[in-house]
Write a protein that holds these residues in place. Structure first.
Motif, PDB file in Angstrom:
ATOM      1  N   GLU A  22       0.833  -1.212   0.000  1.00 11.04           N
ATOM      2  CA  GLU A  22       0.000   0.000   0.000  1.00 11.04           C
ATOM      3  C   GLU A  22       0.867   1.261   0.000  1.00 11.04           C
ATOM      4  OE1 GLU A  22      -4.050  -1.630   2.202  1.00 11.04           O
ATOM      5  OE2 GLU A  22      -2.297  -1.094   3.414  1.00 11.04           O
ATOM      6  N   TYR A  23       1.991   1.241   0.696  1.00  9.84           N
ATOM      7  CA  TYR A  23       2.914   2.385   0.611  1.00  9.84           C
ATOM      8  C   TYR A  23       3.412   2.549  -0.827  1.00  9.84           C
ATOM      9  CZ  TYR A  23       3.246   3.125   5.677  1.00  9.84           C
ATOM     10  OH  TYR A  23       2.975   3.423   6.992  1.00  9.84           O
ATOM     11  N   ALA A  24       3.745   1.439  -1.453  1.00  8.07           N
ATOM     12  CA  ALA A  24       4.190   1.501  -2.848  1.00  8.07           C
ATOM     13  C   ALA A  24       3.088   2.063  -3.744  1.00  8.07           C
ATOM     14  CB  ALA A  24       4.636   0.121  -3.321  1.00  8.07           C
ATOM     15  N   ALA A  25       1.846   1.673  -3.471  1.00  6.74           N
ATOM     16  CA  ALA A  25       0.725   2.169  -4.271  1.00  6.74           C
ATOM     17  C   ALA A  25       0.572   3.680  -4.139  1.00  6.74           C
ATOM     18  CB  ALA A  25      -0.569   1.462  -3.846  1.00  6.74           C
ATOM     19  N   LEU A  26       0.831   4.217  -2.944  1.00  2.99           N
ATOM     20  CA  LEU A  26       0.763   5.662  -2.752  1.00  2.99           C
ATOM     21  C   LEU A  26       1.784   6.401  -3.615  1.00  2.99           C
ATOM     22  CD1 LEU A  26       0.366   6.411   1.086  1.00  2.99           C
ATOM     23  CD2 LEU A  26      -1.297   6.824  -0.736  1.00  2.99           C
ATOM     24  N   LEU A  27       2.915   5.739  -3.878  1.00  2.00           N
ATOM     25  CA  LEU A  27       4.022   6.400  -4.573  1.00  2.00           C
ATOM     26  C   LEU A  27       4.040   6.109  -6.072  1.00  2.00           C
ATOM     27  CD1 LEU A  27       6.808   5.625  -1.942  1.00  2.00           C
ATOM     28  CD2 LEU A  27       5.543   7.760  -2.244  1.00  2.00           C
ATOM     29  N   ARG A  28       3.251   5.164  -6.492  1.00  2.00           N
ATOM     30  CA  ARG A  28       3.252   4.783  -7.904  1.00  2.00           C
ATOM     31  C   ARG A  28       2.231   5.634  -8.655  1.00  2.00           C
ATOM     32  NH1 ARG A  28       2.542  -0.212  -7.042  1.00  2.00           N
ATOM     33  NH2 ARG A  28       4.741  -0.826  -6.899  1.00  2.00           N
ATOM     34  N   GLY A  29       2.723   6.516  -9.517  1.00  2.00           N
ATOM     35  CA  GLY A  29       1.828   7.345 -10.318  1.00  2.00           C
ATOM     36  C   GLY A  29       1.123   8.432  -9.533  1.00  2.00           C
ATOM     37  N   TRP A  30       1.736   8.881  -8.437  1.00  2.00           N
ATOM     38  CA  TRP A  30       1.117   9.944  -7.642  1.00  2.00           C
ATOM     39  C   TRP A  30       1.018  11.241  -8.459  1.00  2.00           C
ATOM     40  CZ3 TRP A  30       3.795  14.449  -6.363  1.00  2.00           C
ATOM     41  CH2 TRP A  30       5.157  14.447  -6.665  1.00  2.00           C
ATOM     42  N   THR A  31       0.068  12.081  -8.087  1.00  2.00           N
ATOM     43  CA  THR A  31      -0.158  13.339  -8.791  1.00  2.00           C
ATOM     44  C   THR A  31      -0.001  14.516  -7.832  1.00  2.00           C
ATOM     45  OG1 THR A  31      -2.521  13.418  -8.273  1.00  2.00           O
ATOM     46  CG2 THR A  31      -1.859  12.160 -10.243  1.00  2.00           C
ATOM     47  N   HIS A  32       0.030  15.709  -8.382  1.00  3.73           N
ATOM     48  CA  HIS A  32       0.110  16.915  -7.536  1.00  3.73           C
ATOM     49  C   HIS A  32      -1.142  17.041  -6.674  1.00  3.73           C
ATOM     50  CE1 HIS A  32       3.851  18.238  -9.241  1.00  3.73           C
ATOM     51  NE2 HIS A  32       3.363  18.178 -10.464  1.00  3.73           N
ATOM     52  N   GLU A  33      -2.271  16.551  -7.181  1.00  4.15           N
ATOM     53  CA  GLU A  33      -3.500  16.580  -6.382  1.00  4.15           C
ATOM     54  C   GLU A  33      -3.370  15.644  -5.174  1.00  4.15           C
ATOM     55  OE1 GLU A  33      -3.401  16.238  -9.680  1.00  4.15           O
ATOM     56  OE2 GLU A  33      -4.221  18.212 -10.245  1.00  4.15           O
ATOM     57  N   ASP A  34      -2.740  14.491  -5.387  1.00  7.61           N
ATOM     58  CA  ASP A  34      -2.484  13.572  -4.272  1.00  7.61           C
ATOM     59  C   ASP A  34      -1.617  14.252  -3.218  1.00  7.61           C
ATOM     60  OD1 ASP A  34      -3.809  11.633  -5.782  1.00  7.61           O
ATOM     61  OD2 ASP A  34      -1.945  10.765  -6.547  1.00  7.61           O
ATOM     62  N   ALA A  35      -0.543  14.914  -3.681  1.00  6.82           N
ATOM     63  CA  ALA A  35       0.393  15.562  -2.757  1.00  6.82           C
ATOM     64  C   ALA A  35      -0.285  16.694  -1.991  1.00  6.82           C
ATOM     65  CB  ALA A  35       1.602  16.090  -3.531  1.00  6.82           C
ATOM     66  N   ALA A  36      -1.133  17.450  -2.677  1.00 10.13           N
ATOM     67  CA  ALA A  36      -1.829  18.555  -2.007  1.00 10.13           C
ATOM     68  C   ALA A  36      -2.796  18.033  -0.951  1.00 10.13           C
ATOM     69  CB  ALA A  36      -2.588  19.394  -3.045  1.00 10.13           C
ATOM     70  N   TYR A  37      -3.471  16.944  -1.260  1.00 10.62           N
ATOM     71  CA  TYR A  37      -4.392  16.331  -0.301  1.00 10.62           C
ATOM     72  C   TYR A  37      -3.629  15.819   0.922  1.00 10.62           C
ATOM     73  CZ  TYR A  37      -8.315  13.394   1.296  1.00 10.62           C
ATOM     74  OH  TYR A  37      -9.333  12.814   2.021  1.00 10.62           O
ATOM     75  N   ALA A  38      -2.488  15.163   0.671  1.00  7.74           N
ATOM     76  CA  ALA A  38      -1.663  14.656   1.775  1.00  7.74           C
ATOM     77  C   ALA A  38      -1.097  15.801   2.602  1.00  7.74           C
ATOM     78  CB  ALA A  38      -0.529  13.797   1.215  1.00  7.74           C
ATOM     79  N   ALA A  39      -0.672  16.879   1.940  1.00  9.80           N
ATOM     80  CA  ALA A  39      -0.089  18.018   2.659  1.00  9.80           C
ATOM     81  C   ALA A  39      -1.108  18.676   3.578  1.00  9.80           C
ATOM     82  CB  ALA A  39       0.468  19.031   1.663  1.00  9.80           C
ATOM     83  N   GLU A  40      -2.328  18.814   3.102  1.00 12.16           N
ATOM     84  CA  GLU A  40      -3.380  19.408   3.934  1.00 12.16           C
ATOM     85  C   GLU A  40      -3.605  18.576   5.194  1.00 12.16           C
ATOM     86  OE1 GLU A  40      -8.138  20.584   3.624  1.00 12.16           O
ATOM     87  OE2 GLU A  40      -7.031  19.947   1.841  1.00 12.16           O
ATOM     88  N   LYS A  41      -3.660  17.269   5.038  1.00 19.70           N
ATOM     89  CA  LYS A  41      -3.836  16.376   6.182  1.00 19.70           C
ATOM     90  C   LYS A  41      -2.625  16.437   7.117  1.00 19.70           C
ATOM     91  CE  LYS A  41      -6.890  12.819   4.234  1.00 19.70           C
ATOM     92  NZ  LYS A  41      -7.837  12.848   5.368  1.00 19.70           N
ATOM     93  N   ALA A  42      -1.430  16.461   6.518  1.00 23.65           N
ATOM     94  CA  ALA A  42      -0.203  16.449   7.314  1.00 23.65           C
ATOM     95  C   ALA A  42      -0.046  17.725   8.133  1.00 23.65           C
ATOM     96  CB  ALA A  42       1.001  16.261   6.388  1.00 23.65           C
ATOM     97  N   ARG A  43      -0.343  18.856   7.514  1.00 27.78           N
ATOM     98  CA  ARG A  43      -0.215  20.119   8.246  1.00 27.78           C
ATOM     99  C   ARG A  43      -1.203  20.150   9.411  1.00 27.78           C
ATOM    100  NH1 ARG A  43       3.803  22.669   9.497  1.00 27.78           N
ATOM    101  NH2 ARG A  43       2.809  22.904  11.506  1.00 27.78           N
ATOM    102  N   ARG A  44      -2.385  19.624   9.171  1.00 26.70           N
ATOM    103  CA  ARG A  44      -3.398  19.567  10.225  1.00 26.70           C
ATOM    104  C   ARG A  44      -2.946  18.640  11.357  1.00 26.70           C
ATOM    105  NH1 ARG A  44      -7.646  19.027   6.829  1.00 26.70           N
ATOM    106  NH2 ARG A  44      -7.753  16.770   7.109  1.00 26.70           N
TER     107      ARG A  44
END
Length: 350
Positions: free
Chosen positions: A22-44
């Motif tokens: 599942e970690y590999a799946a997060l990193l395979r073909g990730w998009t800027h939208e994925d990163a923005a969604y993760a960043a919002e959660k991480a900052r929170r």
């Protein structure tokens, strides 16, 4: 973003664990939208544990003399173009006094590996720092030592120890290091440090030669299971005088995404926005903070030493990277809604 990625990030936020696949799946073909969604959660997630605080560490690069010959590092022992130096105890104490006056309450003593012959000097230095600055934390980042040496450093008053594992994949580790360096020994050192009682930091490069999605997934799983107090990651940047001098640099964007994932794995992680991020991108430090980081390490070393501690091409050591420009750093953090604090910045639970 894909529904699969969203589901994985949502679950990671809730449960702080995923499988290796599942970690590999997060990193395979990730998009800027994925990163923005993760960043919002991480900052929170970071805000819930640490609020808007940014912890500062005064970095003192004590020596660029190193017995190791890591293929990626500019201070590797085979680099004949490296001008070697070693700070005296008096110079290091002077750096600490300047840093304390500026507001630093953690000093990070970082240097090349020099072996067991320096243990007594390291312990004496830690004792001196703790005697003069009892309200400060001392972090050591000096490489691999026998367990007894780590114990002596801890008994002298060392609080934290940073030892980047560089990669949790054995074969990848060996491809980045000479035959006389051992993946098993590096990992054993990390577990020894934790058992002794140090607040331990690990970390890895992003985009190092030969790295794959699968090796990065192993890094994430290792951080999850090892549960360090700190984790330092940054993009690989080549150094011209190494075997990897012609390799491309790692991705800033992927590094930011991984910072967010690490924050979701361990919400209370002390997570630096590294110098390498700022080297590759002018706003790299700010972007790191917005992705979930909460630590910066401005340089307290004497200016002539900073020029010689060249781990990779173009390493920053002036401007907001310099401890003497703390006001600029505070202004830049304030501009993104964060606050530099005068605090030891110990790891919290959460």
């Amino acid at each position: 973003m894909s529904e699969r990625t969203k589901q994985l990030l949502d679950r990671l936020e809730r449960e702080h664990t995923l499988s290796l696949d599942e970690y590999a799946a997060l990193l395979r073909g990730w998009t800027h939208e994925d990163a923005a969604y993760a960043a919002e959660k991480a900052r929170r997630a970071c805000d819930r544990v640490y609020g808007d605080a940014v912890y500062i560490r005064g970095l003192i690069e004590v020596s660029n003399i190193c017995r190791n010959d890591c293929l990626y590092c500019g201070i590797r022992r085979s680099n004949r173009n490296c001008t070697r130096y070693r700070l005296t105890a008096d110079q290091i104490m002077s750096c600490c006094r300047e840093g304390y006056a500026l507001g630093f309450r953690t000093f990070v003593l970082q240097g090349g590996e020099t072996g067991e012959s320096d243990i007594d000097a390291v312990c004496a230095l830690v004792l001196s720092i703790k005697a003069e600055f009892p309200d400060c934390a001392v972090t050591l980042s000096l490489g691999e030592y026998p367990t007894e040496a780590y114990q002596a450093m801890f008994d002298a008053g060392g609080d934290r120890y940073l030892l980047r594992h560089e990669t949790a994949d054995r074969a990848h580790y060996q491809s980045l290091h000479p035959p006389d360096m051992s993946f098993d020994h590096r990992m054993q050192c990390l577990y020894d440090l934790k058992r002794i009682g140090f607040q331990v930091g690990c970390g890895f490069m992003v985009g190092s030669p030969g790295q794959t999605v699968e090796t990065l997934a192993q890094d994430l799983k290792f951080v999850e299971t090892f549960a360090p107090a700190m984790c330092g990651i940054g993009p690989f940047i080549p150094h011209k005088d190494t075997p990897f001098g012609g390799e491309p640099a790692g991705s800033v964007e992927l590094t930011l995404y991984l910072l967010s994932i690490l924050r979701l794995i361990r919400p209370a992680l002390l997570l630096p926005a590294t110098t390498a991020l700022g080297t590759l991108r002018p706003d790299g430090r700010e972007q790191g903070m917005l992705a979930g980081a909460n630590v910066v390490m401005p340089n307290l070393s004497p200016p002539d030493a900073r020029e010689k501690y060249t781990l990779y091409n173009g390493k920053l050591y002036s401007g907001a990277e310099s401890a003497q420009h703390l006001a600029e750093l505070k202004q830049r953090m304030s501009a993104i809604g964060l606050r530099v604090v005068t605090d030891r910045g110990d790891a919290k639970s959460g």
